[in-house]
Design a protein around this motif. Structure first.
Motif, PDB file in Angstrom:
ATOM      1  N   UNK A 320     -15.029 -15.717  13.822  1.00 20.54           N
ATOM      2  CA  UNK A 320     -14.825 -15.390  15.231  1.00 20.54           C
ATOM      3  C   UNK A 320     -13.827 -16.348  15.907  1.00 20.54           C
ATOM      4  N   UNK A 321     -12.765 -16.651  15.177  1.00 20.46           N
ATOM      5  CA  UNK A 321     -11.685 -17.452  15.777  1.00 20.46           C
ATOM      6  C   UNK A 321     -10.720 -16.508  16.483  1.00 20.46           C
ATOM      7  N   UNK A 322     -10.079 -16.958  17.551  1.00 23.97           N
ATOM      8  CA  UNK A 322      -9.114 -16.084  18.228  1.00 23.97           C
ATOM      9  C   UNK A 322      -7.867 -15.875  17.370  1.00 23.97           C
ATOM     10  N   UNK A 323      -7.169 -14.776  17.597  1.00 25.68           N
ATOM     11  CA  UNK A 323      -5.995 -14.436  16.812  1.00 25.68           C
ATOM     12  C   UNK A 323      -4.897 -15.488  16.958  1.00 25.68           C
ATOM     13  N   UNK A 324      -4.887 -16.175  18.091  1.00 32.26           N
ATOM     14  CA  UNK A 324      -3.853 -17.170  18.345  1.00 32.26           C
ATOM     15  C   UNK A 324      -3.780 -18.244  17.281  1.00 32.26           C
ATOM     16  N   UNK A 325      -4.870 -18.387  16.501  1.00 35.10           N
ATOM     17  CA  UNK A 325      -4.884 -19.426  15.478  1.00 35.10           C
ATOM     18  C   UNK A 325      -3.734 -19.211  14.485  1.00 35.10           C
ATOM     19  N   UNK A 327      -0.734 -18.183  15.259  1.00 35.35           N
ATOM     20  CA  UNK A 327       0.444 -18.783  15.882  1.00 35.35           C
ATOM     21  C   UNK A 327       0.423 -20.298  15.759  1.00 35.35           C
TER      22      UNK A 327
ATOM     23  N   UNK B 104       0.351 -19.711  20.658  1.00 37.65           N
ATOM     24  CA  UNK B 104      -0.874 -19.661  19.851  1.00 37.65           C
ATOM     25  C   UNK B 104      -1.937 -20.606  20.368  1.00 37.65           C
ATOM     26  N   UNK B 107      -3.638 -19.568  23.553  1.00 37.30           N
ATOM     27  CA  UNK B 107      -4.556 -18.448  23.382  1.00 37.30           C
ATOM     28  C   UNK B 107      -5.863 -18.904  22.724  1.00 37.30           C
ATOM     29  N   UNK B 108      -5.767 -19.871  21.803  1.00 38.30           N
ATOM     30  CA  UNK B 108      -6.986 -20.397  21.174  1.00 38.30           C
ATOM     31  C   UNK B 108      -7.830 -21.147  22.209  1.00 38.30           C
ATOM     32  N   UNK B 111      -9.394 -18.843  24.979  1.00 38.99           N
ATOM     33  CA  UNK B 111     -10.232 -17.717  24.570  1.00 38.99           C
ATOM     34  C   UNK B 111     -11.498 -17.576  25.425  1.00 38.99           C
TER      35      UNK B 111
END
Lengths: 359, 309
Positions: A320-325, A327, B104, B107-108, B111
């Protein structure tokens, strides 16, 4: 200062190919630390991110599916970067390629003609080239910065695609979702391996990489690209025109990005959506650098960056990590690469304090 | 609402839309004047926006949030400085990496803050002056960041053209070899300029997430960092013209929003293209006069400096 940078007489060839490996290793170590700081077991997290997605045959074909647009776009960008033409709007060129190619698919919907797919590819290439031609024209005619123009055009292309699928190109039977019709079989790329999404586009990309290698290494054009990049003055004395280089770089990279856009919509996606790329055009910049602007290197780098997309998706589901990881990892690789590249042109020299006081 | 009331509210939204650009472009201008091209503005703004929002939500103090936004974006700038100034990497590539990384990272970090509301920054009316009809609300009734943005432009203009340190900074940007030979610390000056640029981008980001639209959303800068870069060119590296440019762009943004509100029969996406198309147009108009650009652009922009070479 205890460490000093000393210029090498010639760039180190060994380190040119070693620093990408160092950069990846450093990214993995930093990734482990970040995962640990976020409260995940680092070993397990790295396994989930980088091994689990390609643990199966299907996973591996998915890797190739994602590597295809990255390698195609990076190949085009590499030509520009070699000659210091900074096209960073490949994402927009990809999007416009998808718009042009998708337009063909939508207007021929219902037809089974075998010409549809080639026509889509052609349209995609034209769309991408058109979007690359604008910064090329504005750069050569008005000296407008191609970085900013190509980037602004990315926003314009994305909005154009969104306007089309929200409006005239919306599937009439699609319950008002902003999506085009699902393409017919004649507008879809043949699948290479039954039961996967691996499509003909990957094979074409591979052939284009070989062709790209040939052009860069064995033709006069490739030579000119290298000279303009390394010694612009020498190039102009030799009569190689900088302006022509700008046009070639932007048209070629636009064409390849546009083709990548068609491959996406005629391959894994199968229709036009408001967004057709998770930033492949930007990630391809990293691929080009990590692959040392060389077709073979680009192939390897595309696989590695494709893995970062797959890993991001898996980590999203499993941890459940955000997609931004994704990037974060991608940015980190490029940082480490650029930082370690200093070793190619300079060597670190340790200075004894006494020696320093004399200097 | 009366006509004058509408006029005032439109002007206020223009000012609001211009402020993030003003912060980011003024900061970038200083970095570029010292000879450093940092294409990571978009990434730094996003990190500033998410930091300002997160710290304000958690601590309850907007002041602390704003300070932390500047510090966090300054940290990003430090990273950029280390790679380009100490490790001598290509500035274009490193700036791109900074933006990709910042998108990125924000956004992390953000969240868990998506959808959380926050109180917009309070308006600080200047006693007495704010009561002047029309001009009062336009000039003297804003939140602290709007005042600060205009003050910073004036301060930067004064610093660059009226102080010795500003002269050194410009000298470093125009000829690092000469500046180094005279004994000016080229790398240190550039570090400071880059850090300032980062902090300003962070303030611009914080304004977005705390005042312009008081919320956090992924990629909420929507290309403003890049527009800020174009503004510096538009302004031919002059602080006062950055002010003009930022307000013009604010106007374009608002024009597009109002056109959508009035219900002009154009898809909203086409109107949203306007700021980006105007940016291209403006770049072309300014860049075509090459003599003018060459006269004002820092001569060493984007060039690596290593004393031994």
């Amino acid at each position: 200062m205890l460490l000093r940078l000393e210029s090498r007489r010639a760039p180190s060839v060994l380190l040119t190919w070693l620093t990408p490996v160092m950069a990846i290793a450093a990214t993995l170590v930093t990734g482990a630390i970040i995962f640990a700081a976020m409260g995940h077991a680092p070993g397990q997290a790295l396994y989930t991110f980088f091994i689990l997605p390609i643990n199966s045959g299907y996973g591996f074909t998915e890797l190739l599916v994602k590597a295809t647009p990255l390698a195609l776009i990076a190949l085009g960008l590499a030509i520009g970067f070699r000659s210091s033409v900074w096209n960073i709007g490949a994402e927009g060129q990809l999007t416009l390629g998808a718009v042009f190619g998708g337009g063909v698919a939508i207007f021929t919907h219902g037809s089974e003609s075998i010409f549809i797919l080639p026509l889509m590819m052609l349209a995609g290439v034209v769309g991408g080239m058109l979007w690359g031609a604008i910064p090329a024209y504005l750069k050569t005619r008005f000296n407008a910065n191609e970085i900013l123009v190509s980037l602004m055009l990315t926003y314009v292309a994305t909005l154009a695609l969104s306007a089309l699928v929200h409006g005239p190109w919306k599937d009439p039977g699609g319950y008002n979702f902003p999506e085009s019709v699902l393409f017919g079989d004649a507008a879809l790329l043949p699948i290479l391996v039954e039961g996967t999404r691996l499509h003909l586009g990957s094979l074409i990309a591979l052939l284009l990489l070989v062709a790209g290698w040939f052009v860069l290494a064995r033709t006069l054009l490739g030579f000119q690209v290298r000279v303009v990049g390394m010694a612009p003055m020498a190039a102009s004395y030799a009569g190689f025109q900088q302006k022509r280089m700008v046009w070639i770089a932007l048209l070629v990279s636009g064409a390849l990005a546009g083709l990548a856009g068609v491959f996406e919509i005629a391959g894994p996606i199968g229709q036009l959506l408001p967004v057709v790329s998770p930033g492949y055009g930007f990630t391809a910049i990293i691929v080009a650098f990590l692959g040392r602007l060389h077709p073979l290197g680009i192939l390897i780098a595309a696989l590695i960056l494709a893995l970062s997309y797959l890993g991001g998706e898996t980590a999203q589901i499993e941890m459940r990590l955000p997609q931004g990881i994704t990037g974060v990892f991608q940015g980190m690789i490029l940082f480490y690469l650029l930082a370690s590249d200093v070793l190619i042109r300079y060597r670190l020299r340790l200075l004894a304090p006494a020696a320093e006081s004399r200097s | 609402m009366s006509d004058i009331g509408i006029f005032v509210s439109v002007v206020l939204t223009v000012i609001s839309a211009a402020t993030p650009l003003l912060f980011a472009a003024t900061g970038e201008l200083v970095a570029e004047k010292s000879g450093v091209l940092n294409l990571g503005v978009e990434g730094m703004m996003l990190v500033g926006a998410v930091t300002g929002f997160a710290v304000t939500t958690v601590s309850g103090s907007a002041t602390l949030g704003i300070v932390c936004a500047a510090l966090a974006a300054g940290g990003m700038a430090l990273l950029f400085g280390f790679i380009t100034l100490t490790l001598l990497a290509n500035q274009v590539a490193t700036g791109l990496a900074l933006t990709l990384f910042g998108v990125g990272l924000s956004s992390v970090v953000g969240q868990s803050f998506v959808g959380t509301p926050v109180d917009a920054l309070p308006k600080l009316a200047v006693p007495g002056l704010a009561a002047i009809p029309v001009l009062g609300p336009i000039l003297f009734e804003h939140d602290a960041l709007i005042y600060l943005s205009v003050i910073m432009v004036a301060a930067v203009a004064w610093f660059l053209y009226r102080t010795r340190a500003g002269l050194v900074l410009r000298a470093v940007g125009d000829s690092h070899e000469a500046a180094h030979a005279i004994g000016h610390p080229v790398i240190r000056v550039r570090y400071l300029a880059v850090l300032f640029g980062g902090a300003m981008a962070g303030l611009g980001g914080a304004f977005l997430s705390l005042s312009y639209t008081p919320m956090w959303g992924e990629n909420m800068t929507a290309g403003r960092g890049w527009i800020a870069l174009a503004l510096v060119v538009f302004a031919t590296w002059r602080p006062a013209r950055v002010l003009l440019g930022a307000y013009l762009f604010g106007g374009v943004t608002i024009l597009q929003l109002h056109a959508q509100g009035v219900g002009i029969e154009i898809p909203s996406q086409v109107l949203s293209m306007l700021p980006y198309l105007v940016t291209i147009l403006v770049l072309v108009l300014i860049s075509r006069d090459q003599a003018k650009v060459r006269l004002n652009a820092p001569a060493c922009i984007g060039k690596v400096f290593h004393p031994s070479t």
